[in-house]
Design a protein around this motif. Structure first.
Motif, PDB file in Angstrom:
ATOM      1  N   GLU A  37     -20.142  56.406   7.886  1.00  0.00           N
ATOM      2  CA  GLU A  37     -19.688  55.483   9.106  1.00  0.00           C
ATOM      3  C   GLU A  37     -18.185  55.556   9.347  1.00  0.00           C
ATOM      4  OE1 GLU A  37     -20.989  51.528   7.544  1.00  0.00           O
ATOM      5  OE2 GLU A  37     -23.003  52.027   8.056  1.00  0.00           O
ATOM      6  N   LEU A  38     -17.360  55.697   8.629  1.00  0.00           N
ATOM      7  CA  LEU A  38     -15.818  56.007   9.040  1.00  0.00           C
ATOM      8  C   LEU A  38     -15.603  57.072   9.653  1.00  0.00           C
ATOM      9  CD1 LEU A  38     -14.228  54.551   5.507  1.00  0.00           C
ATOM     10  CD2 LEU A  38     -13.994  53.576   7.778  1.00  0.00           C
ATOM     11  N   PHE A  39     -16.338  58.212   9.166  1.00  0.00           N
ATOM     12  CA  PHE A  39     -16.447  59.506   9.650  1.00  0.00           C
ATOM     13  C   PHE A  39     -16.843  59.401  11.203  1.00  0.00           C
ATOM     14  CE2 PHE A  39     -17.408  64.028  10.525  1.00  0.00           C
ATOM     15  CZ  PHE A  39     -16.112  64.692  10.433  1.00  0.00           C
ATOM     16  N   THR A  40     -18.131  58.852  11.466  1.00  0.00           N
ATOM     17  CA  THR A  40     -18.852  58.697  12.669  1.00  0.00           C
ATOM     18  C   THR A  40     -18.079  57.765  13.518  1.00  0.00           C
ATOM     19  OG1 THR A  40     -20.889  59.032  11.358  1.00  0.00           O
ATOM     20  CG2 THR A  40     -20.909  57.981  14.100  1.00  0.00           C
ATOM     21  N   ALA A  41     -17.273  56.862  13.227  1.00  0.00           N
ATOM     22  CA  ALA A  41     -16.611  56.156  13.887  1.00  0.00           C
ATOM     23  C   ALA A  41     -15.167  56.747  14.263  1.00  0.00           C
ATOM     24  CB  ALA A  41     -16.213  54.618  13.183  1.00  0.00           C
ATOM     25  N   GLY A  42     -14.856  57.712  13.828  1.00  0.00           N
ATOM     26  CA  GLY A  42     -13.574  58.456  14.146  1.00  0.00           C
ATOM     27  C   GLY A  42     -12.416  58.058  13.615  1.00  0.00           C
ATOM     28  N   VAL A  43     -12.374  56.866  12.648  1.00  0.00           N
ATOM     29  CA  VAL A  43     -11.386  56.503  11.661  1.00  0.00           C
ATOM     30  C   VAL A  43     -10.906  57.629  10.882  1.00  0.00           C
ATOM     31  CG1 VAL A  43     -10.898  54.804  10.122  1.00  0.00           C
ATOM     32  CG2 VAL A  43     -12.360  54.209  11.972  1.00  0.00           C
ATOM     33  N   MET A  44     -11.869  58.121  10.410  1.00  0.00           N
ATOM     34  CA  MET A  44     -11.640  59.452   9.313  1.00  0.00           C
ATOM     35  C   MET A  44     -11.416  60.772   9.865  1.00  0.00           C
ATOM     36  SD  MET A  44     -14.031  60.485   5.897  1.00  0.00           S
ATOM     37  CE  MET A  44     -14.079  58.578   5.392  1.00  0.00           C
ATOM     38  N   GLY A  45     -10.316  61.390   9.602  1.00  0.00           N
ATOM     39  CA  GLY A  45     -10.130  62.848  10.403  1.00  0.00           C
ATOM     40  C   GLY A  45     -10.633  63.955   9.664  1.00  0.00           C
ATOM     41  N   VAL A  46     -10.819  63.926   8.407  1.00  0.00           N
ATOM     42  CA  VAL A  46     -11.129  65.061   7.632  1.00  0.00           C
ATOM     43  C   VAL A  46     -12.545  64.603   6.640  1.00  0.00           C
ATOM     44  CG1 VAL A  46     -10.890  66.956   6.163  1.00  0.00           C
ATOM     45  CG2 VAL A  46      -9.373  66.338   7.758  1.00  0.00           C
ATOM     46  N   LEU A  47     -13.407  65.128   6.704  1.00  0.00           N
ATOM     47  CA  LEU A  47     -14.552  64.904   5.670  1.00  0.00           C
ATOM     48  C   LEU A  47     -14.952  66.221   4.755  1.00  0.00           C
ATOM     49  CD1 LEU A  47     -16.658  63.085   4.316  1.00  0.00           C
ATOM     50  CD2 LEU A  47     -18.350  63.735   6.132  1.00  0.00           C
ATOM     51  N   VAL A  48     -14.472  66.141   3.672  1.00  0.00           N
ATOM     52  CA  VAL A  48     -14.835  66.970   2.607  1.00  0.00           C
ATOM     53  C   VAL A  48     -16.253  66.754   1.916  1.00  0.00           C
ATOM     54  CG1 VAL A  48     -13.838  68.192   0.468  1.00  0.00           C
ATOM     55  CG2 VAL A  48     -12.349  67.348   2.066  1.00  0.00           C
ATOM     56  N   SER A  49     -17.022  67.714   2.074  1.00  0.00           N
ATOM     57  CA  SER A  49     -18.266  67.446   1.666  1.00  0.00           C
ATOM     58  C   SER A  49     -19.010  68.924   0.893  1.00  0.00           C
ATOM     59  CB  SER A  49     -19.170  66.984   2.760  1.00  0.00           C
ATOM     60  OG  SER A  49     -19.709  67.858   3.434  1.00  0.00           O
TER      61      SER A  49
END
Length: 168
Positions: free
Chosen positions: A53-65
């Motif tokens: 949700e944070l990544f989709t909302a644009g709050v999170m800049g990088v998602l390591v997965s």
């Protein structure tokens, strides 16, 4: 926004590869003003959902997965994907992962990072991903590399012994 994909969740004694947990720590330190998230299959469902949700909302800049983002993720703002040890992923996985970027209006890029020593199959996989976006061509190369396995058995790869024809 950036997806950063790692093969492993954490350090392995058997494989000397970068992992998502360490990469998350390294990127968090290197990018102090950017929220860097971590997503992998061992996380509780509620935590995975909150990170997405944070990544989709644009709050999170990088998602390591890990490859948990391979299917069903649609974030139009994500325009860069980095895949570490890309030569170790299957062609289908690489094609699915690459499909997570390029969903918005911005020019998108997928960076395939490899080790210095590539096997012949690893090199073929990387060259195929660089050369084409055509899923049918990618599937054809994958079939040639891995073989079809058994039609009625349990093997998912390997050479099938036809007497008159070849599936490839």
């Amino acid at each position: 926004q950036v997806y950063w994909v790692c093969l492993l969740i954490e350090e392995s004694e058997a494989l000397d590869l970068t992992n998502a947990t360490q990469t998350h720590a390294d990127l968090s330190e290197a990018l102090p003003g950017v929220m860097v998230g971590l997503l992998h299959s061992r996380m509780p469902v509620a935590e995975k959902k909150a990170v997405m949700e944070l990544f989709t909302a644009g709050v999170m800049g990088v998602l390591v997965s890990t490859t948990v983002i391979e299917v069903g993720v649609d974030v139009p703002n994500a325009s860069l994907m980095v895949i570490e040890h890309a030569e170790r992923f299957g062609l289908s996985q690489l094609h699915q992962l690459r499909g997570r970027v390029g969903r918005g209006a911005e020019q998108s890029y997928c960076v395939l990072m490899t080790s210095e020593k590539l096997s012949d199959d690893g090199l073929t996989r990387i060259e195929t991903m660089v050369r084409t976006n055509d899923g049918f061509e990618i599937a054809d190369v994958d079939l040639q590399l891995r073989g079809p396995g058994d039609l009625m058995g349990t093997r998912q790869s390997g050479v099938m012994e036809y007497k008159l024809a070849s599936l490839v």
